[in-house]
Motif scaffolding. Structure first.
Motif, PDB file in Angstrom:
ATOM      1  N   LEU A 172       0.528  -1.418   0.096  1.00  0.00           N
ATOM      2  CA  LEU A 172       0.251  -0.298  -0.222  1.00  0.00           C
ATOM      3  C   LEU A 172       1.160   1.031   0.055  1.00  0.00           C
ATOM      4  N   PHE A 173       1.592   1.200   0.314  1.00  0.00           N
ATOM      5  CA  PHE A 173       2.824   2.250   0.801  1.00  0.00           C
ATOM      6  C   PHE A 173       4.102   2.453  -0.023  1.00  0.00           C
ATOM      7  N   TRP A 174       4.514   1.260   0.268  1.00  0.00           N
ATOM      8  CA  TRP A 174       6.219   0.816  -1.491  1.00  0.00           C
ATOM      9  C   TRP A 174       5.556  -0.007  -2.089  1.00  0.00           C
ATOM     10  N   PRO A 175       4.722   0.641  -3.887  1.00  0.00           N
ATOM     11  CA  PRO A 175       4.412  -0.511  -4.333  1.00  0.00           C
ATOM     12  C   PRO A 175       5.351  -1.361  -5.095  1.00  0.00           C
ATOM     13  N   ARG A 176       5.153  -2.051  -6.017  1.00  0.00           N
ATOM     14  CA  ARG A 176       6.022  -3.178  -6.818  1.00  0.00           C
ATOM     15  C   ARG A 176       6.730  -2.695  -7.856  1.00  0.00           C
ATOM     16  N   LYS A 177       5.622  -1.297  -8.240  1.00  0.00           N
ATOM     17  CA  LYS A 177       6.343  -0.050  -9.536  1.00  0.00           C
ATOM     18  C   LYS A 177       6.274   1.131  -9.181  1.00  0.00           C
ATOM     19  N   GLY A 178       7.222   2.086  -9.868  1.00  0.00           N
ATOM     20  CA  GLY A 178       7.210   3.350 -10.088  1.00  0.00           C
ATOM     21  C   GLY A 178       7.655   4.468  -8.529  1.00  0.00           C
ATOM     22  N   ILE A 179       8.054   5.824  -8.786  1.00  0.00           N
ATOM     23  CA  ILE A 179       9.078   6.591  -7.865  1.00  0.00           C
ATOM     24  C   ILE A 179       7.823   6.728  -6.622  1.00  0.00           C
ATOM     25  N   LEU A 180       6.620   6.594  -6.983  1.00  0.00           N
ATOM     26  CA  LEU A 180       5.743   7.122  -5.715  1.00  0.00           C
ATOM     27  C   LEU A 180       5.671   6.093  -3.871  1.00  0.00           C
ATOM     28  N   ARG A 181       6.397   6.602  -2.867  1.00  0.00           N
ATOM     29  CA  ARG A 181       5.574   5.828  -1.960  1.00  0.00           C
ATOM     30  C   ARG A 181       5.539   6.706  -0.636  1.00  0.00           C
ATOM     31  N   LYS A 182       4.047   6.171  -0.203  1.00  0.00           N
ATOM     32  CA  LYS A 182       3.614   6.714   0.254  1.00  0.00           C
ATOM     33  C   LYS A 182       3.692   6.963   2.088  1.00  0.00           C
ATOM     34  N   PRO A 183       3.266   7.936   2.590  1.00  0.00           N
ATOM     35  CA  PRO A 183       3.146   7.956   4.550  1.00  0.00           C
ATOM     36  C   PRO A 183       1.906   7.210   5.325  1.00  0.00           C
ATOM     37  N   GLY A 184       2.888   6.082   6.075  1.00  0.00           N
ATOM     38  CA  GLY A 184       1.965   5.458   6.643  1.00  0.00           C
ATOM     39  C   GLY A 184       2.883   4.558   7.858  1.00  0.00           C
ATOM     40  N   LEU A 185       1.860   3.244   8.493  1.00  0.00           N
ATOM     41  CA  LEU A 185       2.551   1.708   8.953  1.00  0.00           C
ATOM     42  C   LEU A 185       2.741   0.706   8.192  1.00  0.00           C
ATOM     43  N   ALA A 186       3.482   0.493   7.269  1.00  0.00           N
ATOM     44  CA  ALA A 186       3.640  -0.321   6.855  1.00  0.00           C
ATOM     45  C   ALA A 186       4.659  -1.805   7.691  1.00  0.00           C
ATOM     46  N   VAL A 187       3.350  -2.795   7.912  1.00  0.00           N
ATOM     47  CA  VAL A 187       3.602  -3.795   8.764  1.00  0.00           C
ATOM     48  C   VAL A 187       4.071  -4.989   8.165  1.00  0.00           C
ATOM     49  N   VAL A 188       4.814  -6.298   8.677  1.00  0.00           N
ATOM     50  CA  VAL A 188       4.488  -7.372   7.766  1.00  0.00           C
ATOM     51  C   VAL A 188       4.693  -8.485   9.976  1.00  0.00           C
ATOM     52  N   GLU A 189       3.989  -9.339   9.873  1.00  0.00           N
ATOM     53  CA  GLU A 189       3.037  -9.884  10.868  1.00  0.00           C
ATOM     54  C   GLU A 189       3.615 -11.750  10.480  1.00  0.00           C
ATOM     55  N   PHE A 190       4.568 -12.207  10.997  1.00  0.00           N
ATOM     56  CA  PHE A 190       4.882 -13.302  11.206  1.00  0.00           C
ATOM     57  C   PHE A 190       3.540 -13.599  12.455  1.00  0.00           C
ATOM     58  N   LEU A 191       2.699 -14.920  11.928  1.00  0.00           N
ATOM     59  CA  LEU A 191       2.023 -15.502  12.521  1.00  0.00           C
ATOM     60  C   LEU A 191       1.914 -17.303  12.798  1.00  0.00           C
ATOM     61  N   ASP A 192       1.169 -17.490  13.738  1.00  0.00           N
ATOM     62  CA  ASP A 192       1.522 -18.791  14.664  1.00  0.00           C
ATOM     63  C   ASP A 192       2.403 -19.706  13.092  1.00  0.00           C
ATOM     64  N   PRO A 193       3.180 -20.394  13.753  1.00  0.00           N
ATOM     65  CA  PRO A 193       3.911 -21.607  12.796  1.00  0.00           C
ATOM     66  C   PRO A 193       2.395 -22.737  12.931  1.00  0.00           C
ATOM     67  N   MET A 194       2.883 -23.305  11.178  1.00  0.00           N
ATOM     68  CA  MET A 194       1.462 -24.550  11.346  1.00  0.00           C
ATOM     69  C   MET A 194       3.254 -25.556  12.016  1.00  0.00           C
ATOM     70  N   PRO A 195       2.422 -27.002  12.040  1.00  0.00           N
ATOM     71  CA  PRO A 195       3.829 -27.746  12.474  1.00  0.00           C
ATOM     72  C   PRO A 195       4.393 -28.775  11.099  1.00  0.00           C
ATOM     73  N   PRO A 196       4.913 -29.268  11.419  1.00  0.00           N
ATOM     74  CA  PRO A 196       5.006 -30.309   9.992  1.00  0.00           C
ATOM     75  C   PRO A 196       4.016 -31.705  10.076  1.00  0.00           C
ATOM     76  N   GLY A 197       4.125 -32.091   9.435  1.00  0.00           N
ATOM     77  CA  GLY A 197       3.631 -33.552   8.961  1.00  0.00           C
ATOM     78  C   GLY A 197       1.483 -33.137   8.509  1.00  0.00           C
ATOM     79  N   MET A 198       1.413 -31.784   8.352  1.00  0.00           N
ATOM     80  CA  MET A 198       0.071 -31.608   7.746  1.00  0.00           C
ATOM     81  C   MET A 198      -0.209 -32.625   5.566  1.00  0.00           C
ATOM     82  N   ALA A 199      -0.702 -32.823   5.303  1.00  0.00           N
ATOM     83  CA  ALA A 199      -1.225 -33.475   4.243  1.00  0.00           C
ATOM     84  C   ALA A 199      -1.356 -32.189   3.868  1.00  0.00           C
ATOM     85  N   ARG A 200      -0.601 -32.159   2.253  1.00  0.00           N
ATOM     86  CA  ARG A 200      -0.397 -31.157   1.068  1.00  0.00           C
ATOM     87  C   ARG A 200      -1.379 -30.350   0.932  1.00  0.00           C
TER      88      ARG A 200
END
Length: 246
Positions: A188-216
């Motif tokens: 929303l603030f730092w797009p894939r293309k172009g020059i414009l960068r917007k002010p605001g709060l950019a977030v990356v959030e790690f979620l709880d882990p998924m355990p190994p062994g789940m069906a595909r």
């Protein structure tokens, strides 16, 4: 007028951070060639430099939330722009990314990608590329670290729909390690293309882990649901309605 001023600020910011990348890349290169720790230090320094400049130059604050992945794990992340790469790399101890092989030949970026253990993938070869990726990852996992993969395979604009690819599930099965989903709103603030960068709060959030062994099928369905749902919530938190962007 406000748009023009922000565009100029964005241009100056972009020039500044890439100049910083060049300087740091050259200064650390002799050390990075001999020790992986120096390569990590250079890359993390660049992440800090970029986040600091983003805050005061363009008004873009950044934040990382959730449980930080540690040890030998997989991180399956939403990918919207270069910024989410920087936030993830700075935060986790020893990130190594699955990345398209063309980037390995990019000056500065290619050198450091190789030194920190990133895995190149030929996206055009599909099945053969997945098989080679699994083999290369298994070899690289002799050096503990957090393997970062983008399940959609590329940058995806906020609100856009792109399928989740099978490569993530193949790695999840082959490595038998926990998988941390990661959501974001940075596009929303730092797009894939172009020059414009917007002010605001950019977030990356790690979620709880998924355990190994789940069906595909179950693993992929839950992974997509958790990443997309939380990314939509982060966009709404920033004042954007993801449904309007679709």
């Amino acid at each position: 007028m406000a748009y023009a001023f922000q565009w100029i600020r964005s241009l100056i910011f972009i020039v500044t951070i890439y100049a910083g990348m060049l300087v740091l890349g050259i200064v650390f290169a002799p050390f990075a060639l001999f020790t992986r720790e120096a390569a990590f230090m250079a890359c993390k320094s660049f992440c800090v430099w970029t986040r600091w400049n983003a805050r005061w130059m363009i008004g873009l604050r950044t934040e990382v939330r959730g449980p930080v992945p540690e040890g030998e794990v997989i991180v399956a992340a939403k990918h919207q722009s270069f910024l989410d790469i920087l936030l993830i790399f700075q935060t986790v101890p020893r990130a190594k990314f699955i990345m398209k092989k063309e980037l390995m030949w990019t000056p500065i970026i290619g050198l450091y990608a190789k030194r920190v253990g990133c895995i190149p993938v030929d996206r055009g070869r599909k099945g053969a590329a997945i098989a080679k990726m699994v083999k290369d990852v298994a070899k690289e996992f002799t050096d503990p670290g957090q393997l970062v993969i983008y399940p959609q395979g590329t940058r995806v604009a906020p609100g856009a729909k792109l399928p989740y690819k099978a490569g993530t599930a193949v790695l999840y099965e082959a490595l038998a390690e926990p998988c941390y989903p990661a959501a974001t709103n940075v596009g929303l603030f730092w797009p894939r293309k172009g020059i414009l960068r917007k002010p605001g709060l950019a977030v990356v959030e790690f979620l709880d882990p998924m355990p190994p062994g789940m069906a595909r099928a179950a693993f992929m369905a839950e992974l997509e649901s958790r990443i997309e749902t939380r990314s939509d919530m982060l966009m709404k938190e920033a004042g954007f309605d993801p449904e309007r962007l679709r």
